[in-house]
Motif scaffolding. Sequence first.
Motif, PDB file in Angstrom:
ATOM      1  N   ALA A 128       0.816  -1.214   0.000  1.00 50.72           N
ATOM      2  CA  ALA A 128       0.000   0.000   0.000  1.00 50.72           C
ATOM      3  C   ALA A 128       0.850   1.264   0.000  1.00 50.72           C
ATOM      4  O   ALA A 128       0.458   2.286  -0.562  1.00 50.72           O
ATOM      5  CB  ALA A 128      -0.935  -0.009   1.214  1.00 50.72           C
ATOM      6  N   ASN A 129       2.040   1.214   0.610  1.00 45.69           N
ATOM      7  CA  ASN A 129       2.894   2.407   0.685  1.00 45.69           C
ATOM      8  C   ASN A 129       3.929   2.466  -0.437  1.00 45.69           C
ATOM      9  O   ASN A 129       4.774   3.353  -0.452  1.00 45.69           O
ATOM     10  CB  ASN A 129       3.601   2.466   2.039  1.00 45.69           C
ATOM     11  N   GLY A 130       3.887   1.517  -1.371  1.00 46.20           N
ATOM     12  CA  GLY A 130       4.821   1.530  -2.492  1.00 46.20           C
ATOM     13  C   GLY A 130       6.008   0.614  -2.340  1.00 46.20           C
ATOM     14  O   GLY A 130       6.739   0.367  -3.305  1.00 46.20           O
ATOM     15  N   ASP A 131       6.269   0.091  -1.137  1.00 49.17           N
ATOM     16  CA  ASP A 131       7.336  -0.888  -0.972  1.00 49.17           C
ATOM     17  C   ASP A 131       7.026  -2.127  -1.805  1.00 49.17           C
ATOM     18  O   ASP A 131       5.864  -2.424  -2.089  1.00 49.17           O
ATOM     19  CB  ASP A 131       7.485  -1.303   0.502  1.00 49.17           C
ATOM     20  N   GLU A 132       8.068  -2.865  -2.175  1.00 50.22           N
ATOM     21  CA  GLU A 132       7.897  -4.051  -3.005  1.00 50.22           C
ATOM     22  C   GLU A 132       8.320  -5.316  -2.271  1.00 50.22           C
ATOM     23  O   GLU A 132       9.280  -5.302  -1.494  1.00 50.22           O
ATOM     24  CB  GLU A 132       8.745  -3.937  -4.277  1.00 50.22           C
ATOM     25  N   VAL A 133       7.623  -6.395  -2.543  1.00 51.31           N
ATOM     26  CA  VAL A 133       8.055  -7.743  -2.168  1.00 51.31           C
ATOM     27  C   VAL A 133       8.201  -8.536  -3.454  1.00 51.31           C
ATOM     28  O   VAL A 133       7.320  -8.489  -4.315  1.00 51.31           O
ATOM     29  CB  VAL A 133       7.041  -8.434  -1.226  1.00 51.31           C
ATOM     30  N   TRP A 134       9.311  -9.242  -3.603  1.00 52.31           N
ATOM     31  CA  TRP A 134       9.564 -10.037  -4.800  1.00 52.31           C
ATOM     32  C   TRP A 134       9.327 -11.506  -4.491  1.00 52.31           C
ATOM     33  O   TRP A 134       9.645 -11.990  -3.394  1.00 52.31           O
ATOM     34  CB  TRP A 134      10.998  -9.829  -5.278  1.00 52.31           C
ATOM     35  N   ALA A 135       8.796 -12.215  -5.468  1.00 53.04           N
ATOM     36  CA  ALA A 135       8.454 -13.619  -5.252  1.00 53.04           C
ATOM     37  C   ALA A 135       8.640 -14.415  -6.535  1.00 53.04           C
ATOM     38  O   ALA A 135       8.662 -13.856  -7.633  1.00 53.04           O
ATOM     39  CB  ALA A 135       7.011 -13.742  -4.768  1.00 53.04           C
ATOM     40  N   ALA A 136       8.783 -15.717  -6.371  1.00 48.66           N
ATOM     41  CA  ALA A 136       8.917 -16.618  -7.512  1.00 48.66           C
ATOM     42  C   ALA A 136       8.236 -17.936  -7.178  1.00 48.66           C
ATOM     43  O   ALA A 136       8.282 -18.400  -6.039  1.00 48.66           O
ATOM     44  CB  ALA A 136      10.391 -16.860  -7.846  1.00 48.66           C
ATOM     45  N   THR A 137       7.589 -18.520  -8.175  1.00 50.36           N
ATOM     46  CA  THR A 137       6.938 -19.815  -7.989  1.00 50.36           C
ATOM     47  C   THR A 137       7.952 -20.931  -8.141  1.00 50.36           C
ATOM     48  O   THR A 137       8.595 -21.068  -9.185  1.00 50.36           O
ATOM     49  CB  THR A 137       5.812 -20.009  -9.021  1.00 50.36           C
ATOM     50  N   GLU A 138       8.111 -21.723  -7.096  1.00 49.96           N
ATOM     51  CA  GLU A 138       8.992 -22.884  -7.164  1.00 49.96           C
ATOM     52  C   GLU A 138       8.304 -24.030  -7.878  1.00 49.96           C
ATOM     53  O   GLU A 138       8.904 -24.726  -8.698  1.00 49.96           O
ATOM     54  CB  GLU A 138       9.405 -23.312  -5.759  1.00 49.96           C
ATOM     55  N   ASP A 139       7.042 -24.223  -7.577  1.00 51.36           N
ATOM     56  CA  ASP A 139       6.296 -25.295  -8.224  1.00 51.36           C
ATOM     57  C   ASP A 139       4.810 -25.018  -8.114  1.00 51.36           C
ATOM     58  O   ASP A 139       4.312 -24.632  -7.060  1.00 51.36           O
ATOM     59  CB  ASP A 139       6.616 -26.642  -7.564  1.00 51.36           C
ATOM     60  N   MET A 140       4.124 -25.193  -9.211  1.00 44.69           N
ATOM     61  CA  MET A 140       2.677 -25.036  -9.271  1.00 44.69           C
ATOM     62  C   MET A 140       2.122 -26.233 -10.026  1.00 44.69           C
ATOM     63  O   MET A 140       2.534 -26.506 -11.157  1.00 44.69           O
ATOM     64  CB  MET A 140       2.325 -23.731  -9.992  1.00 44.69           C
ATOM     65  N   ILE A 141       1.242 -26.961  -9.413  1.00 42.90           N
ATOM     66  CA  ILE A 141       0.675 -28.163 -10.011  1.00 42.90           C
ATOM     67  C   ILE A 141      -0.785 -27.887 -10.350  1.00 42.90           C
ATOM     68  O   ILE A 141      -1.614 -27.650  -9.470  1.00 42.90           O
ATOM     69  CB  ILE A 141       0.800 -29.368  -9.075  1.00 42.90           C
ATOM     70  N   LEU A 155       3.660 -23.503  -4.514  1.00 40.79           N
ATOM     71  CA  LEU A 155       4.636 -23.064  -3.518  1.00 40.79           C
ATOM     72  C   LEU A 155       5.340 -21.833  -4.061  1.00 40.79           C
ATOM     73  O   LEU A 155       5.960 -21.885  -5.130  1.00 40.79           O
ATOM     74  CB  LEU A 155       5.652 -24.162  -3.211  1.00 40.79           C
ATOM     75  N   ILE A 156       5.249 -20.725  -3.333  1.00 41.77           N
ATOM     76  CA  ILE A 156       5.831 -19.448  -3.737  1.00 41.77           C
ATOM     77  C   ILE A 156       6.891 -19.056  -2.719  1.00 41.77           C
ATOM     78  O   ILE A 156       6.654 -19.122  -1.510  1.00 41.77           O
ATOM     79  CB  ILE A 156       4.742 -18.366  -3.795  1.00 41.77           C
ATOM     80  N   ASN A 157       8.035 -18.618  -3.204  1.00 43.14           N
ATOM     81  CA  ASN A 157       9.109 -18.170  -2.318  1.00 43.14           C
ATOM     82  C   ASN A 157       9.291 -16.665  -2.423  1.00 43.14           C
ATOM     83  O   ASN A 157       9.283 -16.103  -3.528  1.00 43.14           O
ATOM     84  CB  ASN A 157      10.427 -18.859  -2.676  1.00 43.14           C
ATOM     85  N   PHE A 158       9.480 -15.985  -1.288  1.00 37.10           N
ATOM     86  CA  PHE A 158       9.846 -14.578  -1.277  1.00 37.10           C
ATOM     87  C   PHE A 158      11.360 -14.479  -1.474  1.00 37.10           C
ATOM     88  O   PHE A 158      12.127 -15.181  -0.813  1.00 37.10           O
ATOM     89  CB  PHE A 158       9.440 -13.922   0.034  1.00 37.10           C
ATOM     90  N   ILE A 159      11.779 -13.594  -2.381  1.00 35.93           N
ATOM     91  CA  ILE A 159      13.206 -13.549  -2.753  1.00 35.93           C
ATOM     92  C   ILE A 159      13.785 -12.134  -2.665  1.00 35.93           C
ATOM     93  O   ILE A 159      14.794 -11.839  -3.289  1.00 35.93           O
ATOM     94  CB  ILE A 159      13.411 -14.100  -4.175  1.00 35.93           C
ATOM     95  N   GLY A 160      13.172 -11.281  -1.858  1.00 37.60           N
ATOM     96  CA  GLY A 160      13.714  -9.941  -1.677  1.00 37.60           C
ATOM     97  C   GLY A 160      12.631  -8.889  -1.744  1.00 37.60           C
ATOM     98  O   GLY A 160      11.436  -9.179  -1.661  1.00 37.60           O
ATOM     99  N   GLY A 161      13.062  -7.632  -1.888  1.00 36.30           N
ATOM    100  CA  GLY A 161      12.117  -6.543  -1.955  1.00 36.30           C
ATOM    101  C   GLY A 161      12.807  -5.205  -1.791  1.00 36.30           C
ATOM    102  O   GLY A 161      14.033  -5.107  -1.858  1.00 36.30           O
ATOM    103  N   THR A 162      12.009  -4.173  -1.554  1.00 36.37           N
ATOM    104  CA  THR A 162      12.539  -2.825  -1.358  1.00 36.37           C
ATOM    105  C   THR A 162      11.953  -2.238  -0.084  1.00 36.37           C
ATOM    106  O   THR A 162      10.993  -2.769   0.485  1.00 36.37           O
ATOM    107  CB  THR A 162      12.182  -1.902  -2.540  1.00 36.37           C
ATOM    108  N   GLY A 163      12.530  -1.108   0.363  1.00 36.31           N
ATOM    109  CA  GLY A 163      12.046  -0.482   1.579  1.00 36.31           C
ATOM    110  C   GLY A 163      12.208  -1.400   2.766  1.00 36.31           C
ATOM    111  O   GLY A 163      13.247  -2.030   2.942  1.00 36.31           O
ATOM    112  N   ARG A 164      11.182  -1.510   3.566  1.00 28.79           N
ATOM    113  CA  ARG A 164      11.303  -2.368   4.753  1.00 28.79           C
ATOM    114  C   ARG A 164      11.316  -3.850   4.415  1.00 28.79           C
ATOM    115  O   ARG A 164      11.568  -4.681   5.286  1.00 28.79           O
ATOM    116  CB  ARG A 164      10.186  -2.063   5.751  1.00 28.79           C
ATOM    117  N   PHE A 165      11.028  -4.188   3.153  1.00 27.09           N
ATOM    118  CA  PHE A 165      11.061  -5.593   2.737  1.00 27.09           C
ATOM    119  C   PHE A 165      12.361  -5.955   2.015  1.00 27.09           C
ATOM    120  O   PHE A 165      12.459  -7.027   1.417  1.00 27.09           O
ATOM    121  CB  PHE A 165       9.860  -5.897   1.845  1.00 27.09           C
TER     122      PHE A 165
END
Length: 204
Positions: A128-141, A155-165
């Motif tokens: 909501a404040n513009g910060d980003e969370v990055w994610a990638a799908t490891e596996d989707m069936i 299964l989704i993994n968080f792999i970084g972000g910006t600001g407080r993330f």
Amino acid sequence: MKTMKHIIGKSVLGAAFITAFFVTISCSQFSDAYDSDELIAQEALRLPPDSNELIDITARKSNAVTRPVSITLEGIDNADGPGGTFTGIMTHLGKITGVGGLGEVYDIQGNVFKFRTLPGEKDIIYAANGDEVWAATEDMIITFNSETTAVYTQLINFIGGTGRFEGASGFLEIENGTLEIVGLKTNGDPLIRTSHVGNGEITY
């Protein structure tokens, strides 16, 4: 399923299935506000008025903490090409929007398709404040139960972000995803709408 296998298996689907990963219907149980203990702490060194030294003011994040996270979402492909967009609500982020990175269907067994994010690609979730969370799908069936509808786990993994993330890690598990082919893109690939609820944890 022969027709669907041909349509879906012939190309890299962008976030076609990855958007199955995000976008939401409003859910009042989540708050747009941040937890009070997640704010950046600030310290100022106060010196006597006659001091010739500079005042040292620093801002730093507290130590990373692992927190439970939930998301409710719906997504839609980009009708003109690869990728897709999503909106929704996610704990710690409030109302979210986002874009899906490129992915691929890497295995097909009958009516079951396996999907993952391509190396170097990522989904970007905007808080909501513009910060980003990055994610990638490891596996989707994805299991099709008709020519145009399917259910999925993911299964989704968080792999970084910006600001407080910045440097965020963790995961989301999707157990009840639904997928529907609602048409064709201009390039002939299926136009897909997805919806799911997920739970996991995030560290930042």
